[in-house]
Design an enzyme around this catalytic site. Structure first.
Site, PDB file in Angstrom:
ATOM      1  N   TYR A 144       0.863  -1.196   0.000  1.00  0.00           N
ATOM      2  CA  TYR A 144       0.000   0.000   0.000  1.00  0.00           C
ATOM      3  C   TYR A 144       0.888   1.230   0.000  1.00  0.00           C
ATOM      4  CZ  TYR A 144      -3.530   3.375   1.580  1.00  0.00           C
ATOM      5  OH  TYR A 144      -4.381   4.466   1.683  1.00  0.00           O
ATOM      6  N   ASP A 239       9.305   2.943  -0.297  1.00  0.00           N
ATOM      7  CA  ASP A 239       8.254   3.565   0.493  1.00  0.00           C
ATOM      8  C   ASP A 239       8.538   3.211   1.948  1.00  0.00           C
ATOM      9  OD1 ASP A 239       6.052   4.180   1.964  1.00  0.00           O
ATOM     10  OD2 ASP A 239       4.591   3.303   0.587  1.00  0.00           O
ATOM     11  N   LYS A 267       4.193   8.938   8.759  1.00  0.00           N
ATOM     12  CA  LYS A 267       4.053   8.366  10.102  1.00  0.00           C
ATOM     13  C   LYS A 267       5.054   8.941  11.108  1.00  0.00           C
ATOM     14  CE  LYS A 267       1.889   4.194   8.220  1.00  0.00           C
ATOM     15  NZ  LYS A 267       0.477   4.301   8.538  1.00  0.00           N
TER      16      LYS A 267
END
Ligand SMILES: Cc1ncc(COP(=O)(O)O)c(C=O)c1O
Length: 428
Positions: A144, A239, A267
């Protein structure tokens, strides 16, 4: 535990927010039941609207690596807010956090801050496409990278051709430029390069996948991707929205000693405020506006509150030489304990772990890609989830998520969690 007030709040929310939530996985659809409404959180614990105390293994899906309401971050945000919350003009703070991030992460010269991991990944592939003057990207099924159009592409079955969109609203035109590959299958990626000569701008990958449970890269897989990119003039995008500032100071690049061409962050880098970032060497980053032709912008990018929070978080991680070992030790302790309890109860399971990312799959075979992750027994997972919740342990309400360990967890918390797993295991 009672969830009367959460149920009421959810019913109210459903009237005015689609599905009652602002991000789908929060809705508990995968596990059933009512989402828990949080009142406040401190350290390793959540306190919900019904007065329950929960040990938190989600930690805002990663950012709260040092625990909730971490004081240096909270204080920095309060002090900064008193001086104005947004200017849309440069601040010294942005340079300060950029310098620190560049010093902590290997192989990057410049970094651009955005507001989310989605934006970071979306901008990273635009930059890769602009820089290479190619259109196609390779992404792995089950990885994702946020909800921008290019990434909402479903896996075909094994033999990978052009992707098909898995959300209405994503056009076929966009989908055709995303090629799907199988995680940990180097031959598959080799074949894609052979079938699309000089057309592939980049491979984007979660260097440790965290969105199909936790799936570590097989020995040699990331090295193989690096070589394929070098041989074919494509860029390798890591990522590191989950892995960045979590697996090591320099993220997965440092842990595995592999150089990526572009790295995306989210995050942890925002300390719990909305921050994403992407970074690369000068020759790539100088391709971005206003220096270069690739456009990317944001009214709230580099927002002072977000930068203040991120800076305190990165400083704390940079100054604490033992933090990543401590996180690893705690997670390994948890893994050993959970294994013992599940073994005792005769449960069939697989546990994957890299550093402080860990996941429990109810399947006997190795979980190495999306297909094997999807094989897990979802009914058992639901029972596991709700059983743990009753015991005061909050894990992600989906079998496809990693657990995010925080340093705020004490060994007593870990023991309590292992005991809870033991109690739940006999009911599965
Ligand atoms: C690996 C990865 N990349 C990108 C994203 C998207 O980040 P955000 O939710 O901040 O948009 C996520 C979110 O979970 C993620 O796990």
């Amino acid at each position: 535990m009672l969830y009367q007030r959460s149920s009421q709040l959810f019913a109210e929310a459903e009237q005015v927010i689609p599905g009652g939530v602002n991000s789908p996985v929060r809705a508990f659809r995968a596990v059933g039941g009512t989402p828990i409404f949080v009142k406040e959180a401190k350290g390793a614990y959540l306190y919900d609207e019904d007065g329950n105390k929960l040990i938190d293994y989600i930690n805002s899906w990663g950012p709260m690596i040092l625990g909730h309401a971490y004081e240096p971050v909270v204080n920095a945000v309060i002090e900064r807010a008193k001086k104005g919350t947004s200017f849309g003009m440069p601040t010294a703070l942005e340079t300060e956090i950029a310098k620190l991030a560049v010093a902590m992460v290997p192989n990057i010269d410049k970094i651009r801050f955005v507001n989310s991991g989605t934006e970071a990944c979306m901008s990273a592939i635009r930059l890769a496409r602009g820089y290479t003057k190619r259109d196609k990207i390779i992404k792995f099924a089950g990885c994702y990278h946020g909800h921008s159009d290019s990434f909402l592409i479903q896996a075909g079955s094994g033999a990978v051709t052009f992707g098909t969109p898995n959300s209405p609203g994503v056009t076929q035109g966009t989908a055709k430029d995303t090629l799907l590959a199988t995680y940990n299958d180097l031959q598959n990626v080799t074949d894609l390069f052979a079938a699309n000569v000089n057309e592939i701008a980049a491979i984007i990958i979660e260097p440790v996948a965290g969105n199909m449970g936790c799936i570590p890269p097989a020995q040699g897989f990331l090295e193989g991707l690096r070589k394929l990119c070098d041989d074919n003039g494509a860029l390798l995008i890591f990522d590191e929205v989950m892995t960045g500032f979590r697996l090591a100071k320099g993220g997965a690049q440092e842990l595995f000693n592999i150089k990526a061409d572009i790295v995306a962050f989210g995050k942890v880098i925002g300390g719990g405020l909305p921050v994403g970032a992407f970074a690369a060497r000068n020759e790539i980053m100088n391709y971005l506006a206003p220096l270069g032709p690739v456009y990317q912008a944001g009214t709230l990018s580099g927002n002072p509150l977000a930068m203040a929070a991120g800076l305190e978080m990165l400083k704390a991680l940079n100054n604490d030489t033992a933090i990543f070992t401590r996180l690893e030790d705690k997670t390994a302790y948890l893994e050993t304990g959970i294994r013992k309890e599940l073994d005792k109860a005769g449960i069939i399971y697989t546990i994957n772990r890299t550093g402080s990312m860990i996941s429990v799959h109810f399947d006997a075979s190795p979980v190495t890609d999306f297909k094997s992750a999807a094989r897990g027994d979802n009914e058992t997972f639901k029972k596991f989830f709700h059983g743990l919740l009753k015991e005061g342990v909050y894990i992600a309400p989906s079998a496809y998520e990693t657990w995010f360990i925080t340093d705020a967890l004490s060994y007593d918390d870990l023991d309590a969690t292992i005991d809870a797993v033991g109690k739940v295991a006999v009911t599965l």
